[in-house]
Motif scaffolding. Structure first.
Motif, PDB file in Angstrom:
ATOM      1  N   PRO A 213      -6.990 -15.194 -48.638  1.00  0.00           N
ATOM      2  CA  PRO A 213      -7.570 -15.425 -49.966  1.00  0.00           C
ATOM      3  C   PRO A 213      -8.202 -14.149 -50.530  1.00  0.00           C
ATOM      4  O   PRO A 213      -8.752 -13.345 -49.777  1.00  0.00           O
ATOM      5  CB  PRO A 213      -8.627 -16.493 -49.701  1.00  0.00           C
TER       6      PRO A 213
ATOM      7  N   ASP B 201     -10.784 -13.422 -52.126  1.00  0.00           N
ATOM      8  CA  ASP B 201     -12.229 -13.155 -52.039  1.00  0.00           C
ATOM      9  C   ASP B 201     -12.676 -12.892 -50.598  1.00  0.00           C
ATOM     10  O   ASP B 201     -13.869 -12.958 -50.294  1.00  0.00           O
ATOM     11  CB  ASP B 201     -13.025 -14.321 -52.634  1.00  0.00           C
TER      12      ASP B 201
ATOM     13  N   ALA C  24      -7.598 -21.724 -43.834  1.00  0.00           N
ATOM     14  CA  ALA C  24      -7.078 -23.065 -44.107  1.00  0.00           C
ATOM     15  C   ALA C  24      -6.591 -23.794 -42.859  1.00  0.00           C
ATOM     16  O   ALA C  24      -6.112 -24.923 -42.944  1.00  0.00           O
ATOM     17  CB  ALA C  24      -5.938 -22.984 -45.126  1.00  0.00           C
TER      18      ALA C  24
ATOM     19  N   ARG D 132     -15.327 -21.898 -47.685  1.00  0.00           N
ATOM     20  CA  ARG D 132     -14.751 -22.024 -49.039  1.00  0.00           C
ATOM     21  C   ARG D 132     -13.269 -22.343 -49.000  1.00  0.00           C
ATOM     22  O   ARG D 132     -12.747 -23.016 -49.861  1.00  0.00           O
ATOM     23  CB  ARG D 132     -14.934 -20.705 -49.814  1.00  0.00           C
ATOM     24  N   HIS D 133     -12.592 -21.819 -47.999  1.00  0.00           N
ATOM     25  CA  HIS D 133     -11.140 -21.989 -47.956  1.00  0.00           C
ATOM     26  C   HIS D 133     -10.694 -22.879 -46.805  1.00  0.00           C
ATOM     27  O   HIS D 133      -9.531 -22.853 -46.404  1.00  0.00           O
ATOM     28  CB  HIS D 133     -10.474 -20.616 -47.829  1.00  0.00           C
TER      29      HIS D 133
END
Lengths: 159, 134
Positions: free
Chosen positions: A26, A28, A47, A85-86
């Motif tokens: 990702p 970020d 993930a 977050r992911h």
């Protein structure tokens, strides 16, 4: 009408790829993620574990699968925030055990069910978490079937 | 770490200047010579240190457990199997160019393999062996 729609939806669902073969990092991702996590193993795609499991991992870095991987608190929080977050949300990616291992989820086991036992024990593989041993473009976040080369066994045959 | 070397390393990292391995070895040697006047880094002692079996850790009894018998060869992490680029700058140019990274890995790997942090003298010997060879 209703039935047609239902069948169309079912058809669409079946046509979606069953494999998550593209797991790019990702955008970020903090530089510390690659530098710290990627120092000893592939910086795993966030993930592939759920948020509670990532938190469990990040809460015990002093006992990190037999290694002391302690970080300063700022870096630890930064990486944990990114992972959470992911993180995975699907149930097939839970059940990673304690300590959580992304190689124990239902999803991982199903994806790797055809890998011969000998491959896991091969010295070039060493650990199920050594994605890059067979996924030749794992570093780039690409896990496509045609990129798989099993050590000593050559290219993986398609199903 | 003693203050002068820390200050030196900070100065180096804050200006993003890439310290050559030789500078790094000299900084460690300077610190060691404050504890043992007349200290000089020895690639020979570094080679012995590199080859020594400390046997503190089952999976990582020596440097060679991950870095092979030669620092110029690519290695493999003894637990995760991850490929490790050669340690020697002659084989992998970026090695020993970032003092903060060098310190981090000395801290982690010495703790794992020796069961304690390495001394400035050991670091000076190690860097002079790995960077310059025998």
């Amino acid at each position: 009408m209703k039935n047609t729609l239902l069948i169309a939806c079912a058809g669409l669902a079946l046509s979606l790829p069953a494999r998550a073969d593209s797991l790019p990092l990702p955008a970020d991702a903090p530089p510390s993620f690659k530098a710290e996590c990627g120092g000893c193993h592939l910086p795993f795609p966030p993930a592939l574990l759920t948020a509670p499991d990532w938190k469990r991992v990040m809460a015990r870095l002093d006992r990190h699968y037999g290694d002391n991987a302690s970080l300063d608190e700022t870096t630890r929080r930064e990486i944990e925030g990114f992972l959470v977050r992911h993180a995975a949300t699907r149930s097939r990616l839970s059940g990673a055990g304690d300590p959580p291992r992304l190689t124990r989820t239902e999803w991982f086991l199903r994806e790797h069910r055809k890998v011969p036992d000998g491959i896991w024990r091969d010295a070039r593989v060493k650990s199920a978490s050594n994605c890059a041993a067979c996924h030749t473009r794992a570093e780039a976040g690409s896990f496509r079937e045609r990129e798989i080369v099993l050590p000593g066994a050559g290219k993986r045959e398609r199903d | 770490m003693k203050k002068p070397v820390l200050l030196f390393l900070l100065a180096v990292t804050s200006t993003a200047w890439s310290a050559a391995p030789r500078d790094l070895a000299e900084a460690y040697a300077a610190e060691a010579s404050r504890q043992a006047p007349g200290f000089k880094a020895s690639p020979q002692r570094g080679a012995e240190f590199y080859a020594k079996r400390f046997a503190v850790s089952d999976k990582m009894p020596a440097c060679s457990a991950c870095h092979t018998d030669s620092p110029a060869r690519p290695g493999q992490h003894a637990v995760t199997g991850k490929a490790i680029k050669p340690l020697a700058p002659r084989a992998e140019a970026a090695r020993f160019s970032d003092p903060a990274k060098v310190e981090k890995w000395f801290r982690r790997n010495c703790t794992e393999v020796l069961g304690r942090e390495c001394s400035a003298a050991e670091k000076a010997d190690f860097v002079s062996f790995v960077a310059e060879g025998l």
